[in-house]
Structure formats: C-alpha cells, structure tokens
Design a protein around this motif. Structure first.
Motif, PDB file in Angstrom:
ATOM      1  N   THR A  66       0.850  -1.189   0.000  1.00 48.75           N
ATOM      2  CA  THR A  66       0.000   0.000   0.000  1.00 48.75           C
ATOM      3  C   THR A  66       0.888   1.243   0.000  1.00 48.75           C
ATOM      4  O   THR A  66       2.020   1.215   0.480  1.00 48.75           O
ATOM      5  CB  THR A  66      -0.900   0.046   1.244  1.00 48.75           C
ATOM      6  OG1 THR A  66      -0.091   0.215   2.410  1.00 48.75           O
ATOM      7  CG2 THR A  66      -1.733  -1.227   1.364  1.00 48.75           C
ATOM      8  N   ASP A  67       0.380   2.349  -0.524  1.00 53.52           N
ATOM      9  CA  ASP A  67       1.165   3.588  -0.615  1.00 53.52           C
ATOM     10  C   ASP A  67       1.670   4.032   0.750  1.00 53.52           C
ATOM     11  O   ASP A  67       2.839   4.403   0.910  1.00 53.52           O
ATOM     12  CB  ASP A  67       0.319   4.709  -1.232  1.00 53.52           C
ATOM     13  CG  ASP A  67       0.103   4.507  -2.723  1.00 53.52           C
ATOM     14  OD1 ASP A  67       0.779   3.631  -3.291  1.00 53.52           O
ATOM     15  OD2 ASP A  67      -0.736   5.207  -3.298  1.00 53.52           O
ATOM     16  N   ASP A  68       0.811   4.017   1.738  1.00 60.88           N
ATOM     17  CA  ASP A  68       1.182   4.512   3.071  1.00 60.88           C
ATOM     18  C   ASP A  68       2.290   3.681   3.697  1.00 60.88           C
ATOM     19  O   ASP A  68       3.236   4.230   4.271  1.00 60.88           O
ATOM     20  CB  ASP A  68      -0.037   4.524   3.997  1.00 60.88           C
ATOM     21  CG  ASP A  68      -1.018   5.630   3.657  1.00 60.88           C
ATOM     22  OD1 ASP A  68      -0.602   6.588   2.969  1.00 60.88           O
ATOM     23  OD2 ASP A  68      -2.177   5.544   4.087  1.00 60.88           O
ATOM     24  N   HIS A  69       2.190   2.379   3.607  1.00 62.49           N
ATOM     25  CA  HIS A  69       3.206   1.518   4.207  1.00 62.49           C
ATOM     26  C   HIS A  69       4.554   1.683   3.529  1.00 62.49           C
ATOM     27  O   HIS A  69       5.596   1.765   4.186  1.00 62.49           O
ATOM     28  CB  HIS A  69       2.767   0.045   4.143  1.00 62.49           C
ATOM     29  CG  HIS A  69       1.651  -0.292   5.075  1.00 62.49           C
ATOM     30  ND1 HIS A  69       0.472  -0.858   4.650  1.00 62.49           N
ATOM     31  CD2 HIS A  69       1.531  -0.120   6.418  1.00 62.49           C
ATOM     32  CE1 HIS A  69      -0.318  -1.035   5.693  1.00 62.49           C
ATOM     33  NE2 HIS A  69       0.293  -0.598   6.778  1.00 62.49           N
ATOM     34  N   VAL A  70       4.547   1.730   2.198  1.00 61.67           N
ATOM     35  CA  VAL A  70       5.800   1.895   1.465  1.00 61.67           C
ATOM     36  C   VAL A  70       6.409   3.256   1.745  1.00 61.67           C
ATOM     37  O   VAL A  70       7.618   3.392   1.963  1.00 61.67           O
ATOM     38  CB  VAL A  70       5.573   1.719  -0.052  1.00 61.67           C
ATOM     39  CG1 VAL A  70       6.850   2.046  -0.823  1.00 61.67           C
ATOM     40  CG2 VAL A  70       5.134   0.291  -0.355  1.00 61.67           C
ATOM     41  N   ARG A  71       5.585   4.294   1.760  1.00 62.62           N
ATOM     42  CA  ARG A  71       6.082   5.648   2.022  1.00 62.62           C
ATOM     43  C   ARG A  71       6.703   5.733   3.422  1.00 62.62           C
ATOM     44  O   ARG A  71       7.785   6.297   3.597  1.00 62.62           O
ATOM     45  CB  ARG A  71       4.947   6.664   1.894  1.00 62.62           C
ATOM     46  CG  ARG A  71       5.409   8.119   1.977  1.00 62.62           C
ATOM     47  CD  ARG A  71       4.248   9.089   1.867  1.00 62.62           C
ATOM     48  NE  ARG A  71       3.503   8.896   0.651  1.00 62.62           N
ATOM     49  CZ  ARG A  71       2.266   8.404   0.597  1.00 62.62           C
ATOM     50  NH1 ARG A  71       1.645   8.050   1.714  1.00 62.62           N
ATOM     51  NH2 ARG A  71       1.658   8.252  -0.552  1.00 62.62           N
ATOM     52  N   ASN A  72       6.041   5.158   4.405  1.00 61.81           N
ATOM     53  CA  ASN A  72       6.574   5.192   5.774  1.00 61.81           C
ATOM     54  C   ASN A  72       7.906   4.455   5.877  1.00 61.81           C
ATOM     55  O   ASN A  72       8.822   4.901   6.576  1.00 61.81           O
ATOM     56  CB  ASN A  72       5.570   4.572   6.749  1.00 61.81           C
ATOM     57  CG  ASN A  72       4.341   5.434   6.944  1.00 61.81           C
ATOM     58  OD1 ASN A  72       4.390   6.647   6.744  1.00 61.81           O
ATOM     59  ND2 ASN A  72       3.230   4.824   7.329  1.00 61.81           N
ATOM     60  N   LEU A  73       8.008   3.337   5.176  1.00 61.74           N
ATOM     61  CA  LEU A  73       9.263   2.580   5.192  1.00 61.74           C
ATOM     62  C   LEU A  73      10.383   3.393   4.556  1.00 61.74           C
ATOM     63  O   LEU A  73      11.500   3.462   5.092  1.00 61.74           O
ATOM     64  CB  LEU A  73       9.079   1.254   4.470  1.00 61.74           C
ATOM     65  CG  LEU A  73      10.253   0.265   4.515  1.00 61.74           C
ATOM     66  CD1 LEU A  73       9.735  -1.166   4.382  1.00 61.74           C
ATOM     67  CD2 LEU A  73      11.268   0.529   3.401  1.00 61.74           C
TER      68      LEU A  73
END
Length: 256
Positions: free
Chosen positions: A133-140
């Motif tokens: 998901t966009d949010d998970h990848v961005r946070n990582l």
C-alpha cells in the motif's frame, strides 16, 4: 548607516561525521561583491556602511586592511540549516538595506543511509505482512528500521541508498523580515534558451520578492569565463562578463 548583507560559498551537508555532500561554489563572486561595495563607498567618500558577510568554510576570503575590518561583520555557516538561522537572526536584528544572496545552498540535506540488502529485506517483510500500500511503502522509505544511526560511520562493505530531505528556503526570509530590503537573487540553469532563462528568473523574482536577479547557465561558467544576464522588472538591464564585472554592475545597479 547603510547595511549590506552578502552570502557566499556553497553549503556542505554532513552524512556521517566524515563524509559530506557539497557543491563546487567557491564564493568568489560574493567576495568580488564585497570589494565592489568598498569601491562604491570610497568613490562616494562615505564610511557610513557595514557589510554583513555570511560565508561557508570553502568560500574565498582574502585579507582585509585595518581600515576595512571595522566595516565587515563576518558570519560563518556550514550547512543549509545554519544559513537559515543565520539569515533569520541577522534580518530580524538589523534593518538590512541591500542583500546580495549569491550563496549556493543545497536543496537537500541528509536524512538516512541504509544498506540496500537490508532495505530489500524490509520491503520483503512489508509485502508479506501488509502488501504494497502507498502509506506503508512511504513510511518505510521515509524511515527504514535498518538505517545507520546519525553520525555512525557508513560502511563501505555494501552498496547503500541515501534518503534526502528538502532544506528550508532561505531567500523568502529576507523580504519577510525586512520588506524594504533591496534583494538581489541568483539563478543558475542548464541547457535552456535565453527566453526561458528570463522567464524562470522573472518567476523567481515574483515568488521571492527579488528586486534584481542575475541569471546564467552552467555552460557560461568556467575558471576563466562567467557570463550572464542581470534582470529587473522582467527585463534584461545588463550583460556583464567576468566575475569582477558582474559584481561591479550589480553594486552600481543596486546602489546607483
């Protein structure tokens, strides 16, 4: 008392206490501007001025005579953050009449370094647990768990990926803190036409409140050559050639 501020040199962004990200700016144009200010006031027969010279450690600085030293307030900076605070402090404490912002400030500063293999393992674990998901990848990508600690020496045993954050813009501070300051900005571009260069410089002036902009292209800069256009109110008002001439013309047009 007339107050003139000049920024000069190129900032250096620390990676791990040993390595840095920097640029090739020597700050020599800023020093030529300082010399041109002295020449202007000497010609006018006035000693009622103060130059606030904000410079990085790699900037050119030449010896000042005993008579010149009282007129120069030297402010040393290192990275983009220190420039931001120095300019903010200066323009809040002093009503600067003229500001020549020739410093090459990094648009990005170091955020993290991570071993590419460790990062790939984090991504694989993320896929297994959450999916992409966009949010998970961005946070990582903003904050990998396996990144090197700040100021920890980065190992050369593996390839790495660097994360960079945008730095705070310095030039908007100048007019914000001193609305009446005459502001000279600089714009360096690459592989565009003169019409496009003029348009970009005009946009910069409108956005930042610059009263004049010196704009040039990377191809017009070398050890023995430095050319560009001086722009005011959306029009080219001069085409100085050589750093000394550029500095002279800027001061004449600015203070003339």
């Amino acid at each position: 008392m007339t107050h003139i501020a000049i920024t000069a040199g190129g900032t250096s962004e620390n990676l791990d206490g040993i390595r840095k990200i920097t640029n090739v700016s020597t700050g020599s144009l800023g020093w030529h501007c300082l010399e041109a200010v002295f020449a202007h006031f000497e010609k006018a027969g006035s000693a009622e001025f103060k130059i606030h010279y904000v410079h990085t450690e790699n900037a050119v600085i030449k010896p000042l005579s005993d008579s010149q030293k009282p007129h120069v307030h030297v402010i040393s900076v290192t990275d983009a953050e220190s420039v931001y605070h120095a300019v903010d402090k200066l323009t809040k404490e002093i009503s600067v009449d003229y500001f020549i912002h020739s410093m090459a400030i990094s648009d990005f500063t170091f955020s993290y370094a991570v071993d590419i293999y460790r990062l790939s393992e984090e991504i694989e674990a993320l896929q297994s647990k959450h999916g992409f998901t966009d949010d998970h990848v961005r946070n990582l990508l903003e904050n990998p768990k396996t990144k090197y600690c700040r100021n920890e020496k980065i190992s050369s045993d593996a390839d790495i990926i660097l994360g960079l954050n945008r730095t705070k813009k310095v030039i908007p501070l100048i007019k914000k803190n001193n609305p009446n300051t005459f502001l000279v900005g600089f714009k360096l571009m690459r592989d565009i036409t003169e019409a496009q260069l003029l348009h970009v410089a005009d946009q910069m002036a409108e956005k930042t409140g610059c009263d004049m902009v010196f704009a040039n292209q990377l191809s017009a800069i070398s050890e023995s050559n430095h050319q560009g256009i001086l722009i005011k109110n959306g029009k080219i008002i001069d085409r100085p050639d050589g750093k000394k001439e550029i500095a002279k013309v800027i001061i004449e047009r600015m203070m003339g």
